[in-house]
Design a protein around this motif. Structure first.
Motif, PDB file in Angstrom:
ATOM      1  N   UNK A   1      39.316 -96.329  89.048  1.00 31.28           N
ATOM      2  CA  UNK A   1      38.686 -95.899  87.793  1.00 31.28           C
ATOM      3  C   UNK A   1      37.906 -94.607  88.013  1.00 31.28           C
ATOM      4  N   UNK A   2      37.182 -94.525  89.134  1.00 33.47           N
ATOM      5  CA  UNK A   2      36.403 -93.320  89.427  1.00 33.47           C
ATOM      6  C   UNK A   2      37.312 -92.125  89.685  1.00 33.47           C
ATOM      7  N   UNK A   3      38.427 -92.351  90.386  1.00 37.26           N
ATOM      8  CA  UNK A   3      39.380 -91.276  90.654  1.00 37.26           C
ATOM      9  C   UNK A   3      40.003 -90.770  89.358  1.00 37.26           C
ATOM     10  N   UNK A   4      40.339 -91.683  88.469  1.00 31.40           N
ATOM     11  CA  UNK A   4      40.931 -91.275  87.188  1.00 31.40           C
ATOM     12  C   UNK A   4      39.960 -90.412  86.401  1.00 31.40           C
ATOM     13  N   UNK A   5      38.706 -90.807  86.326  1.00 32.33           N
ATOM     14  CA  UNK A   5      37.714 -90.046  85.568  1.00 32.33           C
ATOM     15  C   UNK A   5      37.459 -88.690  86.214  1.00 32.33           C
TER      16      UNK A   5
ATOM     17  N   UNK B   1      45.924-100.291  83.980  1.00 28.08           N
ATOM     18  CA  UNK B   1      45.063-100.865  82.950  1.00 28.08           C
ATOM     19  C   UNK B   1      45.884-101.429  81.796  1.00 28.08           C
ATOM     20  N   UNK B   2      46.910-100.701  81.370  1.00 22.49           N
ATOM     21  CA  UNK B   2      47.732-101.153  80.251  1.00 22.49           C
ATOM     22  C   UNK B   2      48.469-102.438  80.598  1.00 22.49           C
ATOM     23  N   UNK B   3      49.063-102.491  81.783  1.00 20.62           N
ATOM     24  CA  UNK B   3      49.791-103.693  82.192  1.00 20.62           C
ATOM     25  C   UNK B   3      48.861-104.898  82.214  1.00 20.62           C
ATOM     26  N   UNK B   4      47.672-104.709  82.755  1.00 18.84           N
ATOM     27  CA  UNK B   4      46.719-105.824  82.817  1.00 18.84           C
ATOM     28  C   UNK B   4      46.257-106.237  81.424  1.00 18.84           C
ATOM     29  N   UNK B   5      46.233-105.295  80.508  1.00 21.25           N
ATOM     30  CA  UNK B   5      45.733-105.598  79.161  1.00 21.25           C
ATOM     31  C   UNK B   5      46.783-106.254  78.278  1.00 21.25           C
ATOM     32  N   UNK B   6      48.036-105.840  78.385  1.00 19.24           N
ATOM     33  CA  UNK B   6      49.008-106.255  77.378  1.00 19.24           C
ATOM     34  C   UNK B   6      50.103-107.183  77.874  1.00 19.24           C
TER      35      UNK B   6
ATOM     36  N   UNK C   1      47.082 -94.738  86.972  1.00 24.30           N
ATOM     37  CA  UNK C   1      45.940 -95.654  86.897  1.00 24.30           C
ATOM     38  C   UNK C   1      45.826 -96.224  85.487  1.00 24.30           C
ATOM     39  N   UNK C   2      46.097 -95.385  84.488  1.00 29.81           N
ATOM     40  CA  UNK C   2      46.137 -95.876  83.115  1.00 29.81           C
ATOM     41  C   UNK C   2      47.193 -96.965  82.975  1.00 29.81           C
TER      42      UNK C   2
ATOM     43  N   UNK D   1      40.889 -92.747  78.524  1.00 30.78           N
ATOM     44  CA  UNK D   1      39.540 -93.299  78.739  1.00 30.78           C
ATOM     45  C   UNK D   1      39.375 -94.651  78.050  1.00 30.78           C
ATOM     46  N   UNK D   2      40.033 -94.831  76.923  1.00 29.36           N
ATOM     47  CA  UNK D   2      39.940 -96.112  76.224  1.00 29.36           C
ATOM     48  C   UNK D   2      40.539 -97.230  77.066  1.00 29.36           C
ATOM     49  N   UNK D   3      41.715 -96.996  77.634  1.00 30.78           N
ATOM     50  CA  UNK D   3      42.360 -98.019  78.442  1.00 30.78           C
ATOM     51  C   UNK D   3      41.576 -98.309  79.711  1.00 30.78           C
ATOM     52  N   UNK D   4      41.273 -97.264  80.459  1.00 28.33           N
ATOM     53  CA  UNK D   4      40.635 -97.479  81.759  1.00 28.33           C
ATOM     54  C   UNK D   4      39.204 -97.981  81.598  1.00 28.33           C
ATOM     55  N   UNK D   5      38.547 -97.579  80.517  1.00 30.26           N
ATOM     56  CA  UNK D   5      37.164 -97.994  80.308  1.00 30.26           C
ATOM     57  C   UNK D   5      37.011 -99.406  79.814  1.00 30.26           C
ATOM     58  N   UNK D   6      38.088 -99.976  79.226  1.00 26.63           N
ATOM     59  CA  UNK D   6      37.978-101.302  78.618  1.00 26.63           C
ATOM     60  C   UNK D   6      38.735-102.393  79.352  1.00 26.63           C
ATOM     61  N   UNK D   7      39.385-102.047  80.455  1.00 26.56           N
ATOM     62  CA  UNK D   7      40.150-103.019  81.225  1.00 26.56           C
ATOM     63  C   UNK D   7      39.705-102.951  82.677  1.00 26.56           C
ATOM     64  N   UNK D   8      39.614-104.086  83.312  1.00 21.20           N
ATOM     65  CA  UNK D   8      39.161-104.112  84.710  1.00 21.20           C
ATOM     66  C   UNK D   8      40.235-103.549  85.632  1.00 21.20           C
ATOM     67  N   UNK D   9      39.898-102.452  86.304  1.00 21.37           N
ATOM     68  CA  UNK D   9      40.738-101.889  87.358  1.00 21.37           C
ATOM     69  C   UNK D   9      39.846-101.672  88.571  1.00 21.37           C
ATOM     70  N   UNK D  10      40.410-101.578  89.763  1.00 21.41           N
ATOM     71  CA  UNK D  10      39.578-101.347  90.946  1.00 21.41           C
ATOM     72  C   UNK D  10      38.653-100.153  90.742  1.00 21.41           C
ATOM     73  N   UNK D  11      37.368-100.286  91.070  1.00 22.67           N
ATOM     74  CA  UNK D  11      36.391 -99.210  90.812  1.00 22.67           C
ATOM     75  C   UNK D  11      36.783 -97.866  91.413  1.00 22.67           C
ATOM     76  N   UNK D  12      37.393 -97.892  92.598  1.00 21.91           N
ATOM     77  CA  UNK D  12      37.743 -96.602  93.207  1.00 21.91           C
ATOM     78  C   UNK D  12      38.841 -95.897  92.416  1.00 21.91           C
TER      79      UNK D  12
END
Length: 284
Positions: free
Chosen positions: A140-144, A253-258, A249-250, A127-138
């Motif tokens: 992010x919603x699927x992951x949650x 988010x990680x790739x985009x962040x780091x 999906x995480x 949740x920390x990764x996906x919630x703090x990095x921009x990923x396609x909304x669909x």
């Protein structure tokens, strides 16, 4: 924490680097693992995880004192003179089957251990990764939505377990490194993270040969790794694939962040969507 104010970072020999830290030669045959700016939060989890891993029989570099150098935080630790398995397979592709198998066996031994107190849960990490990095909304919603239906656990999860984080010493010992993302969770969540990495991960600054090897042998490496793991411990593969949905999906988010801005690493959104589609079918 020791302050290395009298040490010139530029004078230190760099032994290696990853997304979150650089490794430098240190005195008395040791190494300095110096975290990049923004990743200081991984210092404490690593200091908790490594002693617990060693106590459980998992080879890891022995950890020393904390160090602050040039405004960055790090840790003095045992210097491991070995080659990571990703580079090894890049030079000698015929070792891929053996090392994928051994990677699975080591991982199963780790996941059999109870998680040490004081580290985050897998749910919290995701949740920390996906919630703090921009990923396609669909996505992010699927992951949650998927994560809400997955139970937690109390097993020791590395959360970044892949061939690039295992060093092979000349004597044949395999040493697990980079413990900053460790978490408590069910084994299937950690297996899913590794499967996602094997299917999606891109080496940092890869050679042309490594690019070819990575793309050609991804499915085989993931298959052999899983078989090695299952030799040591059972895996609920349906549950694992449900976790792959989340951890793929995480990974995006990680790739985009780091990813360093100058790294030639493509955005993996299309590959992630493809793996998510496969995982949804297999996780039913």
């Amino acid at each position: 924490m020791t302050e290395g104010s009298n040490v010139d970072l530029a004078s230190l020999e760099k032994l290696g680097e990853g997304y979150e830290a650089e490794i430098f030669a240190w005195e008395d045959g040791q190494a300095l693992r110096l975290f990049r700016e923004g990743y200081e939060r991984n210092v404490e989890p690593e200091r908790i995880a490594i002693p617990a891993a060693l106590a459980g029989g998992i080879p890891a570099p022995r950890i020393g004192e904390a160090m602050s150098l040039g405004g960055r935080e790090g840790t003095i630790m045992e210097r491991i003179d070995g080659e990571n398995l990703l580079d090894l397979v890049g030079r000698k592709p015929w070792f891929m089957t053996r090392e994928s198998w051994e990677t699975g066996k080591i991982h199963a031994k780790l996941n059999a251990l109870p998680a040490p107190e004081g580290i985050a849960t897998v749910h919290e990490r995701v949740r920390e990764w996906i919630g703090n990095v921009e990923v396609p909304p669909h996505l992010a919603a699927l992951a949650e939505e998927t994560l809400e239906g997955l139970e937690g656990g109390d097993r020791f999860c590395h959360s970044d377990f892949h061939p690039g984080n295992i060093l092979l010493e000349p004597g044949g010992r395999r040493v697990v490194i980079d413990w900053g993302f460790c978490a408590a969770g069910p084994p299937e969540s950690d297996v899913a993270r590794t499967v996602a990495l094997l299917r999606l991960g891109e080496p940092l600054d890869p050679s042309p040969a490594m690019r070819v090897i990575t793309r050609l042998f991804r499915p085989m490496a993931a298959f052999v790794y899983l078989r090695g793991y299952q030799l040591m411990a059972p895996v609920d593969t349906t549950l694992m694939w449900r976790w792959v949905v989340v951890r793929a999906i995480e990974h995006l988010a990680i790739v985009r962040a780091i990813s360093p801005p100058d790294a030639d690493i493509p955005d993996p959104v299309a590959a992630v969507e493809g793996l998510v589609a496969v995982a949804q079918k297999r996780g039913r």
